[in-house]
Design a protein around this motif. Structure first.
Motif, mmCIF file in Angstrom:
data_model
loop_
_atom_site.group_PDB
_atom_site.id
_atom_site.type_symbol
_atom_site.label_atom_id
_atom_site.label_comp_id
_atom_site.label_asym_id
_atom_site.label_seq_id
_atom_site.Cartn_x
_atom_site.Cartn_y
_atom_site.Cartn_z
ATOM 1 N N ALA A 19 0.735 -1.144 0.133
ATOM 2 C CA ALA A 19 -0.022 -0.118 0.065
ATOM 3 C C ALA A 19 0.847 1.357 0.047
ATOM 4 C CB ALA A 19 -0.920 -0.174 1.225
ATOM 5 N N HIS A 20 2.050 1.163 0.478
ATOM 6 C CA HIS A 20 3.048 2.247 0.348
ATOM 7 C C HIS A 20 3.603 2.616 -0.958
ATOM 8 C CE1 HIS A 20 5.242 -1.136 1.190
ATOM 9 N NE2 HIS A 20 6.684 -0.747 1.076
ATOM 10 N N LYS A 21 3.208 1.641 -1.915
ATOM 11 C CA LYS A 21 3.914 1.990 -3.446
ATOM 12 C C LYS A 21 2.840 2.186 -4.091
ATOM 13 C CE LYS A 21 7.801 0.674 -2.003
ATOM 14 N NZ LYS A 21 9.121 1.692 -1.620
ATOM 15 N N THR A 22 1.541 2.543 -3.777
ATOM 16 C CA THR A 22 0.407 2.820 -4.735
ATOM 17 C C THR A 22 0.542 4.422 -5.063
ATOM 18 O OG1 THR A 22 -0.893 3.453 -2.725
ATOM 19 C CG2 THR A 22 -1.063 1.376 -3.520
ATOM 20 N N ASP A 23 -0.005 4.740 -6.251
ATOM 21 C CA ASP A 23 0.139 6.199 -6.826
ATOM 22 C C ASP A 23 -0.262 7.036 -5.708
ATOM 23 O OD1 ASP A 23 1.201 5.198 -9.033
ATOM 24 O OD2 ASP A 23 -0.715 5.429 -10.125
ATOM 25 N N GLU A 24 -1.450 6.585 -5.055
ATOM 26 C CA GLU A 24 -2.111 7.491 -4.204
ATOM 27 C C GLU A 24 -1.159 7.737 -2.921
ATOM 28 O OE1 GLU A 24 -5.869 7.600 -1.269
ATOM 29 O OE2 GLU A 24 -5.305 5.617 -2.166
ATOM 30 N N TYR A 25 -0.466 6.879 -2.540
ATOM 31 C CA TYR A 25 0.668 7.114 -1.177
ATOM 32 C C TYR A 25 1.724 7.615 -1.685
ATOM 33 C CZ TYR A 25 2.961 6.290 3.183
ATOM 34 O OH TYR A 25 3.792 6.612 4.206
ATOM 35 N N LEU A 26 2.247 7.532 -3.136
ATOM 36 C CA LEU A 26 3.338 8.103 -3.667
ATOM 37 C C LEU A 26 3.191 9.670 -3.602
ATOM 38 C CD1 LEU A 26 4.790 5.297 -6.112
ATOM 39 C CD2 LEU A 26 5.787 5.887 -3.733
ATOM 40 N N ARG A 33 7.617 5.463 1.699
ATOM 41 C CA ARG A 33 7.961 4.827 2.974
ATOM 42 C C ARG A 33 6.881 5.360 3.960
ATOM 43 N NH1 ARG A 33 14.026 3.992 2.860
ATOM 44 N NH2 ARG A 33 14.031 1.989 1.689
ATOM 45 N N ILE A 34 7.101 4.732 5.063
ATOM 46 C CA ILE A 34 6.085 4.874 6.037
ATOM 47 C C ILE A 34 6.726 5.433 7.478
ATOM 48 C CG2 ILE A 34 4.265 3.791 7.791
ATOM 49 C CD1 ILE A 34 4.436 1.381 5.646
ATOM 50 N N PRO A 35 6.452 6.343 7.940
ATOM 51 C CA PRO A 35 5.317 7.088 7.984
ATOM 52 C C PRO A 35 5.086 8.261 7.219
ATOM 53 C CG PRO A 35 6.559 7.692 9.924
ATOM 54 C CD PRO A 35 7.342 6.921 9.303
ATOM 55 N N THR A 36 3.890 8.776 7.223
ATOM 56 C CA THR A 36 3.770 10.144 6.533
ATOM 57 C C THR A 36 2.749 10.789 7.351
ATOM 58 O OG1 THR A 36 3.812 9.147 4.453
ATOM 59 C CG2 THR A 36 3.132 11.492 4.558
ATOM 60 N N LEU A 37 3.157 12.305 7.694
ATOM 61 C CA LEU A 37 2.029 13.154 8.598
ATOM 62 C C LEU A 37 1.184 13.799 7.541
ATOM 63 C CD1 LEU A 37 1.301 14.200 11.495
ATOM 64 C CD2 LEU A 37 2.918 16.081 10.901
ATOM 65 N N VAL A 38 -0.094 13.802 7.723
ATOM 66 C CA VAL A 38 -0.927 14.602 6.895
ATOM 67 C C VAL A 38 -1.684 15.601 7.959
ATOM 68 C CG1 VAL A 38 -2.846 14.757 5.412
ATOM 69 C CG2 VAL A 38 -1.045 12.955 5.283
ATOM 70 N N ASP A 39 -1.692 16.751 7.915
ATOM 71 C CA ASP A 39 -2.430 17.589 8.835
ATOM 72 C C ASP A 39 -2.830 18.757 7.719
ATOM 73 O OD1 ASP A 39 -3.195 19.378 10.528
ATOM 74 O OD2 ASP A 39 -1.438 19.829 11.511
ATOM 75 N N GLY A 40 -4.387 18.565 7.238
ATOM 76 C CA GLY A 40 -4.835 19.355 6.468
ATOM 77 C C GLY A 40 -3.993 19.115 5.066
ATOM 78 N N ASP A 41 -3.780 20.554 4.548
ATOM 79 C CA ASP A 41 -2.930 20.606 3.229
ATOM 80 C C ASP A 41 -1.463 20.326 3.284
ATOM 81 O OD1 ASP A 41 -5.259 20.878 1.931
ATOM 82 O OD2 ASP A 41 -4.749 23.267 2.035
ATOM 83 N N PHE A 42 -1.174 20.352 4.823
ATOM 84 C CA PHE A 42 0.230 19.967 5.126
ATOM 85 C C PHE A 42 0.735 18.641 5.249
ATOM 86 C CE2 PHE A 42 3.708 19.826 8.552
ATOM 87 C CZ PHE A 42 4.801 20.663 7.495
ATOM 88 N N VAL A 43 1.754 18.205 4.492
ATOM 89 C CA VAL A 43 2.147 16.842 4.433
ATOM 90 C C VAL A 43 3.638 16.785 4.698
ATOM 91 C CG1 VAL A 43 2.454 14.750 3.149
ATOM 92 C CG2 VAL A 43 0.373 16.193 2.643
ATOM 93 N N LEU A 44 3.858 15.843 5.505
ATOM 94 C CA LEU A 44 5.673 15.628 5.887
ATOM 95 C C LEU A 44 6.047 14.442 6.112
ATOM 96 C CD1 LEU A 44 7.839 17.811 6.908
ATOM 97 C CD2 LEU A 44 7.053 17.109 9.232
ATOM 98 N N PHE A 45 6.939 14.016 5.562
ATOM 99 C CA PHE A 45 7.563 12.558 5.702
ATOM 100 C C PHE A 45 9.048 12.744 6.295
ATOM 101 C CE2 PHE A 45 8.558 13.494 1.270
ATOM 102 C CZ PHE A 45 9.519 13.151 0.960
ATOM 103 N N GLU A 46 9.574 11.497 6.815
ATOM 104 C CA GLU A 46 10.563 11.499 7.323
ATOM 105 C C GLU A 46 10.324 11.341 8.700
ATOM 106 O OE1 GLU A 46 13.485 10.155 6.773
ATOM 107 O OE2 GLU A 46 13.303 9.796 4.706
ATOM 108 N N THR A 47 10.640 10.541 9.410
ATOM 109 C CA THR A 47 10.135 10.135 10.864
ATOM 110 C C THR A 47 10.873 11.275 12.024
ATOM 111 O OG1 THR A 47 10.380 7.841 10.550
ATOM 112 C CG2 THR A 47 9.719 8.314 12.677
ATOM 113 N N ALA A 48 12.121 11.430 11.740
ATOM 114 C CA ALA A 48 12.582 12.400 12.474
ATOM 115 C C ALA A 48 12.346 13.968 12.172
ATOM 116 C CB ALA A 48 14.382 12.395 12.121
#
Ligand SMILES: N[C@@H](CCC(=O)N[C@@H](CS)C(=O)NCC(=O)O)C(=O)O
Length: 195
Positions: A19-26, A33-48
């Motif tokens: 599921a982490h390789k689907t077009d939607e997730y990419l 990669r997992i995780p991803t933070l989604v806060d409204g329109d704000f999206v952030l990846f990389e755990t640290a």
């Protein structure tokens, strides 16, 4: 986020179904990669990065030392050591076949990386003080990160749970209601640090 007491929705990403390789997730995490933070329109990846953003947005929770102090610098050092040195090697340990074009080479990579990972964890074990937490008296993101890596490292020849100070921190954390809630929400059963 559970420790911060902020509201959030956990959406599990099914790795077994890629599921982490689907077009939607990419679209939200091009690294797949997992995780991803989604806060409204704000999206952030990389755990640290997610951890640092969350502690900065919630300073009252005290999950990191004050900015521009030696303690904060030390905090950065260990967070980056865990995310930048240990974590990539753990990925190599699990996904060893990705790192060689030799169809029989994977197990050799796994064996070599196992030794290196044990040494990385020993560096943390040696650096830890009297505790009870990674940074001494104050609970921080480092403890949470170390707990996560200690679970990931549970199949090593000398797993982090066998290192006394790391074990003490992990056992302390496993008593925390927030940690227990996260483990339950993730559907993890059995000994968190064991095989
Ligand atoms: N540097 C990334 C690495 C994250 C990472 O490797 N996550 C694992 C969690 S299981 C993952 O997505 N593995 C799936 C894969 O690599 O295919 C981060 O810290 O967010």
């Amino acid at each position: 986020m559970q420790e911060l007491g902020v509201e959030f929705e956990l959406e599990l990403v099914d790795r077994d179904k890629n599921a982490h390789k689907t077009d939607e997730y990419l679209k939200i995490n091009p690294a797949g990669r997992i995780p991803t933070l989604v806060d409204g329109d704000f999206v952030l990846f990389e755990t640290a990065a997610i951890c640092l953003h969350l502690v900065d947005c919630n300073p009252a929770a005290g999950l990191a030392p004050d900015i521009a102090t030696p303690e904060r610098a030390r905090f950065y050092q260990w967070l980056i050591f865990m995310t930048n040195t240990i974590q990539p090697d753990i990925l190599m340990f699990y996904y060893h076949d990705r790192y060689t074009s030799d169809p029989d080479g994977g197990p050799f990579i796994r064996q070599a990386i196992d030794q290196r990972l044990v040494e990385w964890f020993e560096i943390i074990e040696t650096a830890l003080g009297e505790g009870p937490y990674f940074m001494g008296e104050n609970y921080s993101v480092l403890d949470i990160y170390l707990l996560m890596l200690s679970r990931w490292g549970r199949f090593l020849t000398r797993p982090p749970r066998d290192m006394q100070k790391i074990n003490n921190i992990c056992r302390l954390l496993l008593q925390r209601p927030a940690v227990q809630q996260v483990i339950a929400r993730e559907g993890i059963k059995g000994d968190f640090l064991g095989c």
